[in-house]
Write an enzyme that holds these catalytic residues in place. Structure first.
Site, PDB file in Angstrom:
ATOM      1  N   SER A  22      24.633  36.764 -20.181  1.00  0.00           N
ATOM      2  CA  SER A  22      24.686  38.188 -20.504  1.00  0.00           C
ATOM      3  C   SER A  22      24.752  38.959 -19.199  1.00  0.00           C
ATOM      4  CB  SER A  22      23.425  38.595 -21.262  1.00  0.00           C
ATOM      5  OG  SER A  22      22.332  38.491 -20.368  1.00  0.00           O
ATOM      6  N   LYS A  23      24.766  40.246 -19.325  1.00  0.00           N
ATOM      7  CA  LYS A  23      24.806  41.090 -18.129  1.00  0.00           C
ATOM      8  C   LYS A  23      23.598  40.840 -17.227  1.00  0.00           C
ATOM      9  CE  LYS A  23      26.831  44.989 -17.345  1.00  0.00           C
ATOM     10  NZ  LYS A  23      27.233  46.370 -17.290  1.00  0.00           N
TER      11      LYS A  23
END
Ligand code: GLU
Length: 511
Positions: free
Chosen positions: A263-264
């Protein structure tokens, strides 16, 4: 008879990228896109871009343009899609509502979907009750499935709002083939009568995706394994319509270094961020290809053409892939070393020209940067550059005279500060007197200093290196000095000598 196989009847491979414009996709998501593209290119088929914008509330402006920009940067060209045309368009699902209405009516007629008139409030109460009772599976309780057909038709005709829900078989299993995992069995009792068409006439993802994959003649669907729970719904829809299901592969999830889904938070940014950070598209693609696919246990570097030739679903793993940002950086370095001087210069230039605060050269350096000057030395840094964003740091001393370094750096471990000072002074005068300013003359002069002082050449070279560049790790010294020119080198050596003089311990200097 020729024994060349006749492929003319082989089914055309058509794959698609079907993003929902609800948010920017991070780099890991492009792995699936790239595999789909590779499959189409390998088989001389078509790659289609279809925009799944049926969730109007969550669709965001600008996301599609960013995605297309990302595809363009990676050169993942599509044969059909928005602005590319194609015989199976339109390619925005929001422009295909009439098509979904037609197929919804067809499947309603066949009795595989039913209208559900339950209000949002009822569904919400139902959810809460199910949660309270701690049910493992929560979902629609099929209240409207039992409404007699005539009554349902009347209520629809009267304009009562409804959604269409899929009639999942109440018992049994739905058996499907996944191209990577083989046969998969889904217990029908655990599936929900999911919504196919919403009350505003918009289809849900499941319905639109199946209808479009069929109408657009998609032969292979590749998607992330977060979509596995949808697979039985899609399988049932295909069978209710009597359509052939495309070859479907659910690709393993991409993990961050902590073993959790990428994910980010793991630094996985939208793909264009990698462009801004100085990554090459081909290196990025090579890296993405290896997130779940391998040719063998060793080979790591593949050009796009080699990937097209060698890619196959058989070699895609089912175990999760790990996103290793350090590997991407390493790989980018490998690709940077392969590019021509022209490409290197053109790629580096915009990074140097950025404002200092954004990682460019100091603002005191005049813009535009002189291209020819850059071209005269940038190859010296090619070995050490991992991303183009490194360039400003690596080349700084070619542009800036006022070097910022600790004078102690001038003193190599093998000689004391007096020795370092003496070596620099002698080097300076030897270089001043050189008849020619060329590689061999400079080297010869510095070696002469070392011999005269009866020390190894290393510490002498290091003192000069730090004096002219301000650091210990640099491109080859003579080449660097040739680029800088004699004047600049001597001036920088003078400054270094003054700095060393300031830190001399008097006892040492008087001896
Ligand atoms: N629109 C879906 C998404 O945004 C597509 C999933 C699929 O490939 O079927 O991921």
């Amino acid at each position: 008879m020729s024994n060349v196989p006749n492929f003319s009847n082989a089914p055309v491979v058509r794959t698609r990228f079907a993003p929902s414009p609800t948010g920017e996709m991070h780099i890991g998501g492009f792995r699936t896109v790239f595999y789909s593209w590779l499959l189409a290119r390998k088989h001389g088929g078509q790659f289609i871009l279809r925009i799944e914008d049926t969730d109007q509330a969550r669709s965001k402006e600008g996301v599609i343009n960013k995605l297309i920009e990302g595809l363009n940067w990676l050169s993942l060209n599509f044969d059909e899609g928005p602005n590319a045309g194609g015989q199976f368009g339109p390619y925005y699902q929001s422009d295909r509502l009439g098509i979904y209405a037609h197929y919804a009516a067809q499947i309603l007629e066949k009795g595989h979907v039913y209208p559900c008139f339950c209000s949002e409030e009822r569904l919400e109460t139902l959810r809460q009750e199910q949660q309270k009772r701690g049910l493992a599976t929560t979902g629609y309780d099929r209240k409207c499935r039992n409404i007699p057909e005539k009554e349902a038709a009347q209520r629809m005709a009267d304009g009562e709002p409804y959604v269409l829900r899929l009639k999942i078989p109440v018992t049994g299993v739905t058996v499907l083939q996944d191209a990577l995992r083989g046969e998969m069995k889904f217990n029908n009792a655990l599936l929900e009568d999911s919504v196919m068409l919403k009350s505003d006439g918009y289809p849900t993802y499941h319905f639109a995706s199946v209808v479009d994959d069929h109408l657009m003649k998609i032969s292979h669907v590749l998607r992330g394994d977060e979509w596995l729970p949808s697979f039985p719904l899609h399988g049932l829809l295909y069978s209710y319509f009597g359509w052939e299901i495309p070859v479907t592969a659910h690709l393993p999830v991409v993990m961050g270094d902590d073993g959790k889904k990428l994910s980010k938070r793991h630094g996985a940014e939208p793909v264009l961020v990698y462009k801004d950070r100085g990554y090459l598209p081909d290196a990025t693609l090579n890296f993405l290809a290896l997130l779940g696919w391998a040719y063998d246990s060793e080979s790591e570097i593949f050009s796009v053409d080699e990937l097209i030739a060698n890619f196959s679903l058989e070699r895609v793993h089912t175990s999760p892939a790990k996103f290793d940002a350090t590997r991407l950086q390493w790989m980018n370095g490998v690709y940077i070393r392969k590019i021509s001087l022209d490409e290197l210069t053109e790629n580096v230039l915009p990074f140097l020209e950025k404002p200092e605060a954004e990682g460019g050269l100091p603002d005191s350096v005049q813009r535009p940067i002189n291209r020819d000057y850059l071209r005269s030395f940038i190859h010296l840094d090619q070995e050490r550059m991992k991303t183009f964003a490194d360039a400003a740091f690596l080349t700084n001393f070619f542009f800036v005279d006022d070097l910022d370094y600790l004078p102690e750096l001038l003193i190599d471990k093998k000689i004391d500060s007096a020795g370092a000072l003496q070596a620099l002074r002698m080097s300076r005068s030897a270089l001043t007197n050189l008849a020619e300013w060329d590689h061999d003359s400079i080297e010869h002069a510095l070696r002469g200093v070392a011999a005269e002082m009866n020390v190894k050449a290393g510490p002498v070279f290091m003192g000069v290196r730090v004096a002219v560049t301000g650091r210990k790790e640099t491109p080859p010294l003579m080449e660097t000095m040739l680029v800088l020119g004699r004047e600049r080198c001597l001036r920088r050596m003078d400054t270094a000598i003054q700095r060393l003089e300031k830190i001399q311990v008097p006892a040492e200097t008087t001896q």
